[in-house]
Design an enzyme around this catalytic site. Structure first.
Site, PDB file in Angstrom:
ATOM      1  N   HIS B  35     -16.740 -43.082  11.681  1.00  0.00           N
ATOM      2  CA  HIS B  35     -15.227 -43.494  11.677  1.00  0.00           C
ATOM      3  C   HIS B  35     -14.914 -43.842  13.167  1.00  0.00           C
ATOM      4  O   HIS B  35     -14.129 -43.194  13.807  1.00  0.00           O
ATOM      5  CB  HIS B  35     -14.175 -42.684  10.972  1.00  0.00           C
ATOM      6  CG  HIS B  35     -14.481 -42.606   9.625  1.00  0.00           C
ATOM      7  ND1 HIS B  35     -15.377 -41.643   9.145  1.00  0.00           N
ATOM      8  CD2 HIS B  35     -14.039 -42.989   8.331  1.00  0.00           C
ATOM      9  CE1 HIS B  35     -15.303 -41.418   7.910  1.00  0.00           C
ATOM     10  NE2 HIS B  35     -14.606 -42.350   7.416  1.00  0.00           N
ATOM     11  N   HIS B 266     -12.820 -49.261  10.290  1.00  0.00           N
ATOM     12  CA  HIS B 266     -12.178 -47.810  10.036  1.00  0.00           C
ATOM     13  C   HIS B 266     -13.539 -46.915   9.737  1.00  0.00           C
ATOM     14  O   HIS B 266     -13.631 -45.693  10.337  1.00  0.00           O
ATOM     15  CB  HIS B 266     -11.434 -47.846   8.683  1.00  0.00           C
ATOM     16  CG  HIS B 266     -11.232 -46.623   8.029  1.00  0.00           C
ATOM     17  ND1 HIS B 266     -10.293 -45.408   8.309  1.00  0.00           N
ATOM     18  CD2 HIS B 266     -11.965 -45.753   7.096  1.00  0.00           C
ATOM     19  CE1 HIS B 266     -10.499 -44.574   7.803  1.00  0.00           C
ATOM     20  NE2 HIS B 266     -11.300 -44.692   6.854  1.00  0.00           N
ATOM     21  N   GLU B 415       3.772 -25.305  -3.339  1.00  0.00           N
ATOM     22  CA  GLU B 415       2.452 -24.600  -3.361  1.00  0.00           C
ATOM     23  C   GLU B 415       1.349 -25.042  -2.459  1.00  0.00           C
ATOM     24  O   GLU B 415       0.724 -24.348  -2.063  1.00  0.00           O
ATOM     25  CB  GLU B 415       1.907 -24.446  -4.677  1.00  0.00           C
ATOM     26  CG  GLU B 415       2.831 -24.099  -5.924  1.00  0.00           C
ATOM     27  CD  GLU B 415       3.980 -25.074  -6.323  1.00  0.00           C
ATOM     28  OE1 GLU B 415       3.784 -26.222  -5.900  1.00  0.00           O
ATOM     29  OE2 GLU B 415       5.006 -24.601  -6.983  1.00  0.00           O
ATOM     30  N   HIS B 477       2.357 -23.333 -18.238  1.00  0.00           N
ATOM     31  CA  HIS B 477       2.490 -22.296 -17.437  1.00  0.00           C
ATOM     32  C   HIS B 477       1.576 -21.222 -17.537  1.00  0.00           C
ATOM     33  O   HIS B 477       1.337 -20.235 -17.028  1.00  0.00           O
ATOM     34  CB  HIS B 477       3.991 -21.658 -17.594  1.00  0.00           C
ATOM     35  CG  HIS B 477       4.948 -22.625 -17.013  1.00  0.00           C
ATOM     36  ND1 HIS B 477       5.238 -23.781 -17.377  1.00  0.00           N
ATOM     37  CD2 HIS B 477       6.046 -22.208 -15.989  1.00  0.00           C
ATOM     38  CE1 HIS B 477       6.394 -24.136 -16.603  1.00  0.00           C
ATOM     39  NE2 HIS B 477       6.635 -23.413 -15.725  1.00  0.00           N
TER      40      HIS B 477
END
Lengths: 672, 672
Positions: B35, B266, B415, B477
């Site tokens: 890149h 890129h 999280e 859950h």
């Protein structure tokens, strides 16, 4: 807050809202678990929404043009259940309310799609609802563009809490919705300043209003306990030119004299004493689960008010041409067009003859070239890897604010929201979504992919660059455990096709699936066409099949998937050259193979021969096929990965990690 | 943009920056992959950063008080590699630059921690770097509070691209950093308006400056190609009162006459013609990889300028008390305090006698009560589930802007950023991080958890509510596939302790780990103490052991983990009652068991007896132990989950899903 004044100011509203609150309190108390605080806090907003704004007909929960209501803060499930019961949804009985959170309950701990009509999507994992809703809003725009405003013209309403807004996925959803100017999406933020660990300010000081505005949302606010103010905000929200956040200032556990505005009312029953005290505050002299007849009647009238509008809509639908109406109904009922099967067969026939040597990601693009013209409800997309995932065919254009007939989503670098939006598109109806990223980055999307599996949403995940075969980008981009992860997830079909033909078969199965999502693990590197003899039958449908039979006595079976089937076949050449009869089994989908009758599994994997499996990934899912199905440890071996990959050209990696035809042949010989 | 004017305005800067650009161009061309666009665009910013601001000593890459530089846009790896080579990092030779992306390269496709000094963390999966940097900034604040500004006083610099900022994890990181007022964190945004799919505006119209400001960041901006303006912004950034975003307006592929400001530069080599044309624009008449001696010397002077400051710092470190200095060095070198082992032994002894019946999440809290006082470098936390994960002990307080000695992080409902921050804390040094959420929500954190494993960061993931045993919250859950997922991930220890003693042993192993992260899967529900006879030895260290031996002839072996060991023992009671000699094997860590010598594995799982495994999860990881290790299909069975869970009280779920002692005993008898 002067609760008595609120109560007296609008007694009719008060009774309606109190019915929600007390049902939530009583159900949680009876279940001895659940989340009363949120329903108590948002009951006023929900009452105004259902009473004055939400387009719905309780007797026709699946009316195509209904507004969708998504409870992103799914732990407050009793809010939704109370509304469904009160407004008269047939499945939402009082018995079900009393059975909240028990075995077999329609009213599960969190709202579960498919358990209860009126639950538009499964929520509970925070941030999923708001992101799924973005997909619903996209589907509405797409359907409206294709079938007209006369039959598609509705809103997507979301209730989201602070937890939803802190999850990263929410930012992806907010950015996508803002860019797409989804003026049919209205998010009601339960701004109660409480999370499980205490005040929101313990962990965040984000100005949510400024954050949403930064992505092009309109931002409104209201006092979440003042029905007139709520009504004003919701009325305004419906006129917005883009997605709307309504900042509803609320008090969690509203009315509980000792627990309101604190975490203690979030996720535990109030207890008998506090319930009595709260009923006192509410001025509610009724027993548990008791709703006075007049209040129930008022709520049922709310549930019935959409019936007239529904009937008018039905007349407008009938006014469409017969073919357009039939197509509308087919797409909403999610049936696959009959032309798909013949298109796939034609594709297979042509390509088994042409036998191109292409990467399976390229093969996927070729198959999509056959699919997209005959399945007009597909909406494809990629998380900013269009040129790598090869998910865009030339016949479809970008879905944009000024091109709602576009069938290609520029999801941006937002894998998680992409997966959630795909869920939402399918759940809305009328759209068959597929979307791509690198296979490794399913890690970013797992939360929503799991919900596809749990809800039975047959989204198609186009996961390219499926092994160390991607080469120089290195171990951060090289999946090794992801096949095991997908195969370990219930109700998921993990396809790893070996060539252009298996890719077409995988696509056919994925699009024909009614309740199982599919993951297509596709190679970056070119692979030869192995299936050069056309078969009408979809051989991948049984999950595994013999792609090359042993010549002479069958001494060995080599199993492989994807790019390693070519290696397996080369190993067979070596072994047959030494007169070792070797069968090669291609196993594009373990889950489908596992679902076959034992007789079929035994036919493909007869005992006796040694078994070697080869896959550029970890072994975990292979033990069943190597050691089980009458295999034995002494006659089994695996050629694959034991750890993470590395950065180097692909050929070098296969060689260094010992995933070669020679290594496979050696393993076979060592076992014989 | 008038490139010639820029070149002439500051020729010294121009040469330095051009050295970076041409090395990136040449290395990508030689590797035929990589890149170049990002290094070309950010070379000016990086030059000013390294030349005028970054505190570092190229000859001492591990100097504890260096500034950290994190290339969050990891695909631009050649930017970092060029800087390390030019400034004179010993490992970063020109040969390595030429070996970019090849087998065994220190300069891998993306920056890989541990491959090359100067690479502070592995990046490439977008959004990870910026989030990991937040953890580094937290660690700096913590260390500074504990050891003083004289020895800890540095900045964390990040280069992030649009991709990093679109990933959801970035919002989590931004929110956490804003709340924590991390004024030692400076993010340089490579604002080039290009992503892989085209202009950023194809998928996003977010005002990033407003978004960061909404979370309490200071926002600055500069012309990313004007060294004076960059220098002004960076100077200002260092004085900020909170985290800083510097909006660096840049042009991707800067200087490439035909490819600048487009996606084409890129992720692919420029090609020989464009390279020649670009060199022309740069006024750079040197061959591939050729850096003029004066330019290299100037860069090496930059690499050496920190040596004096380093020496002064060393003197200040020496000025600390001997014990404080020793403690500083121990914590930075990540050694575990000697007291840990004896604390764990004492805990085990006391609790094997007291034999509490507690959930393993509660047991974990009890163990932490023994650990935290003797391991002062732990920083615990939870993603807003403190009262459920039980991760906070009474002796530690919240880490907050006004309490940097606090050792408890209120991560919020984040999280993914929690896991990434834990990586950053450990990589910074001086902190041993642990953090909790529900086991199911590892789905949200997987991207960063995988990097723990890949980098060898021994973070401890305290994952409670580890099965259907959590009950009424239901299938969203309830993990069923997550044990398989963790076990499928290389370099991960997945502990599922059966009682308070095994929980203590798991914690000891997790904290003593040098290069493997641990996942502690802990029960919500109470479990009896099974190990009531104290053993000095850590029996969990070998992964599996005999917890109850067969009486009489051994006919059956029942294997189990966690909450199912109790069930296995009850099944054994039933079977022994029928004179069927039954061994029970507790297997708290499959990975450690797999790593044992064959002789040990054979001792635990001798052939002959029938084998039944019981675990409230899917079977995939168990086939090895049931069918392998000299097991046979005809003598093996599994008791566990085949699909997702359900919403109901835990006991009912175990009963309905058939995970009971009776079912296990029946399976054994059916096999005999």
């Amino acid at each position: 807050m002067d609760i008595a004044a609120l109560r007296d100011a609008n007694p009719e509203h008060w009774k309606l809202a109190t019915a929600i609150r007390t049902l939530a309190i009583d159900a949680v108390q009876a279940a001895n678990s659940g989340h009363p605080g949120m329903p108590m806090g948002m009951a006023d907003v929900a009452t105004v929404l259902y009473r004055n704004h939400l387009k719905f007909d309780a007797k026709a929960p699946n009316w195509a043009d209904r507004d969708r209501f998504v409870l992103s803060a799914g732990h407050g499930s009793m809010l939704l259940y109370a509304l469904l019961y009160l407004t008269g949804y047939e499945q939402a009985t009082l018995e079900e309310v009393k059975n909240f959170r028990q075995w077999g309950a329609r009213m599960a701990g969190h709202p579960e799609y498919g358990h209860l009509e009126g639950v538009e999507t499964t929520t509970g994992p925070l941030g999923q609802g708001i992101s799924t809703a973005v997909g619903m809003a996209i589907a509405e725009k797409s359907m409206k563009a294709r079938f007209g405003k006369s039959v598609v013209d509705h809103k997507i309403w979301v209730i989201a809490g602070d937890g939803c807004l802190m999850e990263g996925i929410s930012q992806e959803a907010i950015g996508l919705a803002g860019k797409q100017e989804l003026d049919n999406l209205i998010v009601l933020w339960d701004n109660n300043n409480i999370t499980i660990d205490g005040r929101v300010t313990v962990s965040d000081k984000t100005d949510q209003r400024a954050r949403f505005a930064a992505s092009g949302w309109e931002v409104l606010s209201c006092d979440g306990h003042d029905p007139a103010d709520i009504d004003r905000a919701l009325t305004e929200a419906k006129k917005a030119k883009g997605p709307v956040l309504v900042d509803c200032k609320t008090i969690i556990g509203f009315g509980s004299p000792n627990k309101a505005d604190s975490y203690s009312v979030h996720g535990a029953p109030l207890g008998a004493d506090e319930i009595a005290a709260t009923r006192e505050v509410y001025g509610w002299n009724y027993g548990p689960f008791e709703i006075p007849a007049d209040v129930k009647a008022d709520w049922e009238a709310i549930g019935a008010k959409g019936a007239a509008e529904h009937a008018e809509w039905a007349a407008r639908l009938d006014a469409l041409s017969a073919s357009k109406k039939a197509e509308f109904e087919r797409q909403m009922s999610r049936g696959v067009p009959k032309k798909l099967a013949s298109a796939i067969r034609a594709f297979k026939k042509a390509n088994s003859e042409a036998a191109p040597k292409v990467a399976t990601r390229k093969a996927s693009e070729m198959v999509l070239g056959a699919i997209n013209p005959v399945v007009p409800e597909t909406i494809g997309g990629s998380a900013d890897l269009t040129g790598s995932n090869l998910t865009k065919t030339s016949d479809i254009s970008d879905f944009m604010p000024d091109n709602r007939k576009g069938r290609y989503m520029r999801y941006g670098i937002r894998e998680h929201a992409m997966a959630a939006a795909m869920n939402g598109m399918y759940l809305h109806g009328g759209v068959r979504p597929y979307g791509g990223t690198f296979f490794c980055f399913t890690d970013y999307a797992r939360g929503a992919m799991r919900l596809s599996s749990l809800m039975g949403v047959p989204a198609v995940y186009v996961m390219t660059h499926d092994s160390i075969g991607l080469g120089e980008d290195g171990p951060t981009h090289q999946p090794v455990e992801h096949l095991a992860i997908c195969r370990a997830t219930p109700n998921t079909w993990t396809f790893r096709p070996a060539d252009v033909i298996e890719t077409a078969e995988a696509w056919e199965l994925a699009l024909s699936s009614e309740s199982t999502p599919s993951v297509l693990a596709l190679s970056r590197q070119n692979l030869p066409t192995l299936r050069t003899t056309h078969s009408q039958k979809n051989l991948s449908a049984q999950g595994a099949y013999v792609i090359a039979e042993a010549e002479g006595k069958r001494q060995a079976i080599i199993m492989a998937t994807g790019s390693e089937v070519e290696i397996a076949l080369k190993a067979r050449d070596i072994l047959q050259g030494e007169a070792i009869g070797t069968r090669v089994v291609s196993m594009p989908c373990m889950e489908l193979f596992a679902a076959q009758p034992e007789a079929y599994r035994r036919k493909i994997l007869p005992p006796g021969a040694v078994r070697v499996a080869v896959e550029a990934a970890i072994r975990q899912p292979w033990d069943r096929w190597l050691l089980g199905e009458r295999g034995t440890e002494k006659k089994a071996a695996f050629v694959g990965m034991e750890g993470f990959g590395a950065s180097a050209p692909a050929d070098r990696l296969y060689s260094e990690f010992g995933i070669t035809a020679e290594a496979v042949a050696e393993k076979v010989k060592a076992l014989l």
